[in-house]
Write an enzyme that holds these catalytic residues in place. Structure first.
Site, mmCIF file in Angstrom:
data_model
loop_
_atom_site.group_PDB
_atom_site.id
_atom_site.type_symbol
_atom_site.label_atom_id
_atom_site.label_comp_id
_atom_site.label_asym_id
_atom_site.label_seq_id
_atom_site.Cartn_x
_atom_site.Cartn_y
_atom_site.Cartn_z
ATOM 1 N N HIS A 156 56.213 49.054 16.447
ATOM 2 C CA HIS A 156 56.380 49.543 17.826
ATOM 3 C C HIS A 156 55.098 50.174 18.362
ATOM 4 O O HIS A 156 54.986 50.409 19.559
ATOM 5 C CB HIS A 156 57.517 50.571 17.879
ATOM 6 C CG HIS A 156 58.865 49.946 17.687
ATOM 7 N ND1 HIS A 156 59.766 49.757 18.709
ATOM 8 C CD2 HIS A 156 59.461 49.439 16.578
ATOM 9 C CE1 HIS A 156 60.847 49.171 18.247
ATOM 10 N NE2 HIS A 156 60.691 48.968 16.945
ATOM 11 N N ASP A 364 48.806 53.411 23.412
ATOM 12 C CA ASP A 364 50.266 53.375 23.286
ATOM 13 C C ASP A 364 50.708 51.955 22.956
ATOM 14 O O ASP A 364 50.152 51.001 23.534
ATOM 15 C CB ASP A 364 50.905 53.803 24.614
ATOM 16 C CG ASP A 364 52.194 54.575 24.409
ATOM 17 O OD1 ASP A 364 52.876 54.326 23.401
ATOM 18 O OD2 ASP A 364 52.526 55.421 25.257
HETATM 19 O O1 F6P Z 1 57.579 54.794 19.154
HETATM 20 C C1 F6P Z 1 57.235 55.147 17.886
HETATM 21 C C2 F6P Z 1 58.182 56.189 17.318
HETATM 22 O O2 F6P Z 1 57.807 56.564 16.036
HETATM 23 C C3 F6P Z 1 59.593 55.720 17.206
HETATM 24 O O3 F6P Z 1 59.840 55.033 16.024
HETATM 25 C C4 F6P Z 1 60.285 57.032 17.325
HETATM 26 O O4 F6P Z 1 61.590 56.912 17.741
HETATM 27 C C5 F6P Z 1 59.439 57.810 18.321
HETATM 28 O O5 F6P Z 1 58.146 57.357 18.109
HETATM 29 C C6 F6P Z 1 59.609 59.315 18.204
HETATM 30 O O6 F6P Z 1 59.014 59.819 17.048
HETATM 31 P P1 F6P Z 1 59.781 60.657 15.959
HETATM 32 O O7 F6P Z 1 60.850 59.793 15.390
HETATM 33 O O8 F6P Z 1 58.735 61.044 14.971
HETATM 34 O O9 F6P Z 1 60.361 61.860 16.658
#
Ligand code: F6P
Length: 470
Positions: A156, A364
């Site tokens: 992602h 991003d």
């Molecule tokens: O978009 C990347 C990401 O790591 C997602 O997998 C995740 O939901 C989001 O960022 C938020 O990050 P975290 O899970 O560390 O709170």
């Protein structure tokens, strides 16, 4: 139809009323799972000295299964290798990476632990789809347990060029772990090309077309599958929110001023300090706009145990105090800063009401806020999206005002240009972007990936095969 098994660090468990979890990954994965029987496995978000058996929840045709992590694993895997090494390096911030062998060991251990818990649940014809940088070695751990299923991986976040990726300790081991997947998906052509260059130049993989590869006994494919949004769903949410309880209060508080909005997780990759510096420059450079514009920055805290996140929190707060101290008048506050998590309805409302959406990350993977901003607009009087050239979304949303977030003056000028932009130009740009979002609706994303994973003849640039990318 075979069962789909999704594995991700965070699992979008529905709430007590069965409402789906918010958030880009959660919404996108849930939309894919809804169409077939599936299992979604991952971390519960909880830390426990001795993790109990995984918790299971059944909702429609989806089984959610989550497991707690012991404190040391949480520290080394999540706060350590995933978010202090992989996250900064994959976002081109090699300078911020803090590597320890202990953290790398914890990262591998959690991947083994996930594989161990998942293994007895798997059936031979299940299709597996693993998400994001937390779980790169999972396919290796599953293959070692004898699973020959088709397994896909989707990143992602960005994939940097080979020169940066080679700064990652154990990069070759991790990339070789990725080759255990049958299909590796990226958000943009740029990410896929960076990875392809690493494969050919650093580990000597063979490829006829930069999308199909062989390395040793492994044969795998690389594809581009940009994540979309539920465009009509978000538009409807924004329309309804205009009649909701917050709408009148927001209107009253703005007293006719133009609203400019930024919505981000508080993360150094999002460019929030650069954006605030540009707003300060804008107020200096265009003094006649003082008192006529309100900037609302929403940035809920994130990964708070990691020092770089405490630093960005302090840096943003200092900027907010500085800008308001310098420009505020008795009856005008130039910058409103909200660090609480707001509901999706409230976010949709402020986006719809905004004259400008500022989405200016330094790097991003995609940035679904940019897409949701476009979806939320009133087509008759749409706001203007100012979008960083370094967001994956810029590859699709070329009709936004594309900016370099490092160029403070250019960003200040883009704000002025957006405020001046005639209605017809705003409408034309919005219409063009909205059509792109419709062509790349979230309902097609998972389907496109699973088709490519299970049917080798299916295109690997799914978006261009639909004629939807620019
Ligand atoms: O978009 C990347 C990401 O790591 C997602 O997998 C995740 O939901 C989001 O960022 C938020 O990050 P975290 O899970 O560390 O709170």
């Amino acid at each position: 139809m075979s069962r789909l098994v999704v594995i991700s660090n965070r699992v979008g468990m529905p709430d007590a009323e069965g409402r789906p979890a918010p958030g880009g990954l959660a919404v996108a994965v849930a939309a894919t799972l809804r169409e077939r029987e599936g299992l979604w496995f991952g971390w519960s978000g909880q830390v426990a000295e001795v993790p109990a058996e995984p918790t299971t929840l059944q909702n429609d045709n989806i089984t959610y299964m989550v497991t707690d992590l012991p404190p040391q694993d949480f520290q080394e895997y999540y706060n350590g290798f995933a978010n202090r090494v992989l996250w900064p390096i994959l976002h081109y911030r090699v300078d911020l990476a803090e590597f320890t062998e202990a953290d790398f060991g914890g990262y591998l251990r959690v991947n083994e632990f996930f594989a161990e818990r998942l293994s007895p649940l798997l059936q031979p014809d299940d299709v597996l789809w693993v998400h994001d940088y937390h779980l790169i070695p999972l396919a290796v751990a599953l293959r070692e347990r004898g699973h020959r299923n088709r397994i896909g991986f989707f990143l992602h976040i960005p994939m940097p060029p080979p020169d940066l990726l080679t700064a990652l300790p154990h990069h070759e081991e991790l990339v070789r772990a990725l080759t255990e997947y049958n299909l590796i998906g990226f958000q943009t052509e740029n990410d896929a090309d960076n990875f392809a260059r690493y494969l050919t130049r650093v580990v000597g993989a063979a490829t006829p077309d930069s999308r199909r590869f062989s390395l040793g006994h492994q044969h795998f494919r690389v594809g581009v599958f940009p994540v979309g949004v539920d465009v009509e769903g978000f538009r409807r949410l924004a329309e309804e929110a205009e009649h909701g309880p917050l709408a009148a209060k927001l209107e009253e508080s703005l007293v006719g001023r133009a609203l400019m909005v930024g919505v981000d997780r508080l993360d150094y990759s999002k460019g929030i300090t650069n954006r605030l510096d540009a707003y300060e420059r804008f107020l200096e450079k265009y003094p006649e706009r003082q008192g006529k514009v309100t900037c609302l920055q929403i940035a809920p805290g994130s990964r708070q145990e990691i020092p770089e996140y405490a630093e960005i929190d302090a840096a943003v707060s200092a900027r907010v105090g500085h800008i308001n101290g310098r420009f505020a008048a008795v009856s005008w506050v130039p910058l409103r800063f909200v660090s609480r998590n707001l509901g999706r309805e409230d976010i949709a409302l402020v986006m719809r009401r905004a004259r400008i959406g500022l989405v200016t990350p330094l790097r991003d993977g995609m940035n679904l806020v940019a897409k949701e901003f476009v979806a939320a607009q009133d087509p008759a009087d749409p706001g203007v999206l100012i979008l960083s050239q370094f967001a994956g979304a810029a590859a699709e949303l070329g009709a936004a005002l594309i900016v370099n977030p490092h160029d403070r003056d250019a960003l200040a000028d883009a704000i002025e240009r957006a405020l001046e932009m005639p209605l017809e130009e705003r409408q034309a740009r919005h219409q063009e972007m909205y059509s792109v979002l419709e062509a790349n609706h979230i309902r097609y994303w998972g389907h496109g990936f699973i088709e490519a994973l299970t049917r080798p003849g299916v295109p690997l640039n799914w978006l261009s095969s639909r004629g939807a990318n620019r």
